[in-house]
Design a protein around this motif. Structure first.
Motif, PDB file in Angstrom:
ATOM      1  N   UNK A   1     -14.460   2.680  -4.273  1.00  0.00           N
ATOM      2  CA  UNK A   1     -14.981   3.952  -3.781  1.00  0.00           C
ATOM      3  C   UNK A   1     -13.883   5.006  -3.671  1.00  0.00           C
ATOM      4  N   UNK A   2     -14.126   6.214  -4.179  1.00  0.00           N
ATOM      5  CA  UNK A   2     -13.121   7.272  -4.037  1.00  0.00           C
ATOM      6  C   UNK A   2     -12.989   7.710  -2.586  1.00  0.00           C
ATOM      7  N   UNK A   3     -11.810   8.131  -2.162  1.00  0.00           N
ATOM      8  CA  UNK A   3     -11.644   8.626  -0.785  1.00  0.00           C
ATOM      9  C   UNK A   3     -12.580   9.804  -0.520  1.00  0.00           C
ATOM     10  N   UNK A  19      -6.551  -2.926   4.288  1.00  0.00           N
ATOM     11  CA  UNK A  19      -5.279  -2.202   4.232  1.00  0.00           C
ATOM     12  C   UNK A  19      -4.676  -1.980   5.613  1.00  0.00           C
ATOM     13  N   UNK A  20      -5.516  -1.877   6.627  1.00  0.00           N
ATOM     14  CA  UNK A  20      -5.027  -1.629   7.985  1.00  0.00           C
ATOM     15  C   UNK A  20      -4.043  -2.706   8.433  1.00  0.00           C
ATOM     16  N   UNK A  21      -4.214  -3.933   7.923  1.00  0.00           N
ATOM     17  CA  UNK A  21      -3.390  -5.058   8.378  1.00  0.00           C
ATOM     18  C   UNK A  21      -2.287  -5.430   7.384  1.00  0.00           C
ATOM     19  N   UNK A  33      -4.179   7.165 -10.017  1.00  0.00           N
ATOM     20  CA  UNK A  33      -4.755   5.856 -10.282  1.00  0.00           C
ATOM     21  C   UNK A  33      -5.272   5.223  -8.991  1.00  0.00           C
ATOM     22  N   UNK A  34      -6.587   5.261  -8.806  1.00  0.00           N
ATOM     23  CA  UNK A  34      -7.282   4.628  -7.681  1.00  0.00           C
ATOM     24  C   UNK A  34      -6.568   4.817  -6.351  1.00  0.00           C
ATOM     25  N   UNK A  35      -6.338   6.060  -5.948  1.00  0.00           N
ATOM     26  CA  UNK A  35      -5.586   6.308  -4.697  1.00  0.00           C
ATOM     27  C   UNK A  35      -6.335   5.793  -3.476  1.00  0.00           C
ATOM     28  N   UNK A  36      -5.556   5.500  -2.426  1.00  0.00           N
ATOM     29  CA  UNK A  36      -6.139   5.078  -1.162  1.00  0.00           C
ATOM     30  C   UNK A  36      -6.386   3.595  -1.033  1.00  0.00           C
TER      31      UNK A  36
END
Length: 568
Positions: free
Chosen positions: A153-155, A528-530, A556-559
């Motif tokens: 999913x995009x940001x 990603x939080x961990x 390229x697929x940021x975030x």
């Protein structure tokens, strides 16, 4: 440029759920399922649920992409392979994680992808990627769409055009090196299509994740996937020996070498990179001759502790099973609840066995169901079954036979359909998995179950959590948890909030109790939080430097993979 209707032959899952249209879970032929769910989470499955809305009810925002970039994409892959229709864009905006399904059913599309592009070859991929980077747009690779960690999913804050690059047309086994046991395969091939092509020539890759029917080779590599038979064939990191990946203005080429000592492993860098270091277009993978025999045998243990001890001993024995799986008492009870009604002799035999075990002192509420797979020549399979049989008996277990094993083998890819069914009737369900050393396995199991129950209590809901050991290694194993509960609200935003409280409690218990945040589902945005607690602050800084060096403008697929606040 005209918008194309979806006429290509690349298959996709339901826009609102798992799998293909016309296939769904049904409890009507499973007499124990309704009382089980009613008792454990307080939901009556006989009460009519709320089906997903018709697609026409969804309000899809208009694409944010200029004619110039659209024209360049059409020139790169052919106008017939560029799609801006609402349906195609929605299919490619979300994966199949629980928050994804809640949002798409609610029509929540704050940032849909703007265009879907289907390259036919590596040159097409290079042309698309270079056009996207030149336009300072965003590229998100797409395989089967089965990801459940938020990797597709995009940001929501992304203002640049977003291009979904669907590799589904690149789906062939290109060549097999029969001497080396290697196959060169395009990244967009779905699991069943790949195995069909390999089997026709007498080979198998042996990689069977839960998502096998709806995931691709490239997706497996990009998320460091594991399969049900990884005990024998290895995880995708073991199977992948070489690969090709398109990067801005260049090709990354790694030859299929058995082992190297050439500095930090670039192969390892691409594995699990989730599209952030380029687009994987093909890979050299290990393949094996089709086994002469293949069996899955079911066993039953009197307790979870006994079952784990047996799994550890099997992992260090002379046996080399293809599958070593055991469910805790909660998952075993759930499995029994999903069985179809047994009639005649089968019903009598099962009842007679369970009555006998009770007379022997077994607590039938504590039993744990296990499956062990065997492959190879007759003599080898016989020998391995004998070794495992002795270990099972040494830990108080019994053999149930091949009947339950065959049924498990037939239905092993169907479990995700149950999640859609539960969502229809007002319950949310999802999974979290970790890996830890054998010495820590019981501690992390007990701590995670306790954390989930505490989260349920804090929310004031009746929840369920169950677990199975899915992969065994020399030093430890993977524990795969499934949790479910009926949210104390009908508002979808609050349902996601409550989901996150439970999911976060489980994930935090993993890192607090010396496990990893993900064994094979990847990082995406959900985990990603961990990541810093998993690989350390210095590890994240190293990862950021790597991503920034390859993709300084975040095209390229940021975030994904690293937390948003660590993006440069």
């Amino acid at each position: 440029m005209t918008t194309q209707s979806h006429k290509n032959t690349v298959p996709h899952m339901k826009w609102w759920g798992w799998g293909v249209e016309g296939v769904a879970f049904n409890h009507r032929d499973k007499p124990n399922f309704r009382p089980f769910v009613l008792d454990q989470v307080g939901v009556d499955v006989d009460v009519p649920g709320t089906p997903p809305p018709a697609f026409e009810e969804i309000d899809v925002p208009a694409p944010r992409i200029g004619e110039e970039l659209l024209a360049e994409l059409a020139e790169a892959v052919g106008e017939e392979n560029v799609y801006t229709e609402d349906f195609d864009r929605v299919v490619h905006t979300y994966g199949k994680g629980l928050p994804d399904l809640i949002k798409v059913r609610a029509g929540h599309l704050p940032r849909a992808v703007d265009v879907v592009v289907y390259p036919g070859n590596e040159s097409d991929v290079q042309a698309v990627l270079d056009a996207v980077v030149a336009a300072d747009a965003v590229l998100i690779p797409f395989g089967g769409g089965s990801n459940i960690s938020g990797s597709l999913t995009p940001p929501e804050s992304e203002e640049r055009p977003v291009v979904s690059l669907d590799l589904g047309r690149m789906n062939r086994v290109l060549e097999i090196d029969e001497t080396a046991g290697l196959a060169r395969i395009q990244a967009g091939v779905l699991g069943p299509d790949m195995e069909e092509q390999l089997t026709a020539r007498g080979w198998t890759m042996g990689h069977q994740p839960d998502s096998f029917r709806h995931s691709t080779l490239g997706g497996w590599i990009a998320t460091r996937s594991s399969g049900m038979q990884s005990d024998k064939y290895g995880d995708i990191a073991d199977i992948t020996r070489g690969l090709r990946a398109v990067q801005p203005g260049r090709m990354l080429v790694l030859r299929p070498l058995p082992s190297t000592s050439t500095g930090p492993s670039v192969r390892e860098m691409i594995l699990g990179s989730e599209g952030r270091l380029g687009v994987i277009t093909e890979a050299w993978v290990q393949v094996h001759r089709l086994p002469e025999n293949r069996e899955i045998i079911a066993y039953l243990y009197p307790s979870w502790a006994a079952a784990l001890a047996a799994m550890q001993e099997i992992s260090t024995s002379d046996a080399s099973p293809s599958v070593t799986r055991v469910s805790d008492d909660r998952e075993t009870a759930f499995s029994f609840s999903t069985q179809k009604a047994k009639k005649g002799l089968k019903s009598t035999v099962q009842k007679g066995l369970f009555d006998l075990l009770e007379r022997r002192g077994w607590d039938m509420d504590a039993v744990c169901l296990s499956y062990v797979g065997y492959e190879g020549g007759s003599a080898r399979v016989k020998a391995e079954k004998a070794i495992v049989g002795k270990i099972v008996r040494r830990h108080g277990g019994i053999k149930l036979g091949s009947g339950p094993g065959e049924l498990y083998d037939q239905k092993k890819f169907d479990t995700p359909y149950i999640r859609d069914y539960l969502l229809d009737i007002g319950a949310v369900a999802d999974v979290s998995e970790t890996a830890t050393p054998w010495s820590n396995l019981l501690d992390i199991y007990n701590g995670t179950v306790r954390a989930a129950k505490d989260a349920y209590a804090a929310l004031g809901v009746r929840g369920y959590i169950m677990c199975h050991l899915s992969h065994s290694y020399h030093s430890g194993a993977c524990l795969y948890f499934t949790f479910a509960f009926p949210p104390a609200t009908e508002k979808w935003e609050e349902q996601i909030e409550q989901y996150w409280k439970v999911k976060s409690a489980i994930q935090q218990s993993f890192v607090d109790l010396k496990g990893t945040i993900s064994h094979h589902h990847g990082v995406g945005t959900e985990h990603a939080h961990w990541i810093e607690e998993d690989i350390s602050e210095a590890g994240v800084e190293t990862m950021v430097a790597l991503l920034r060096g390859v993709d300084p403008s975040r095209n390229l697929n940021p975030g994904k993979v690293i937390p948003t606040h660590r993006e440069w």
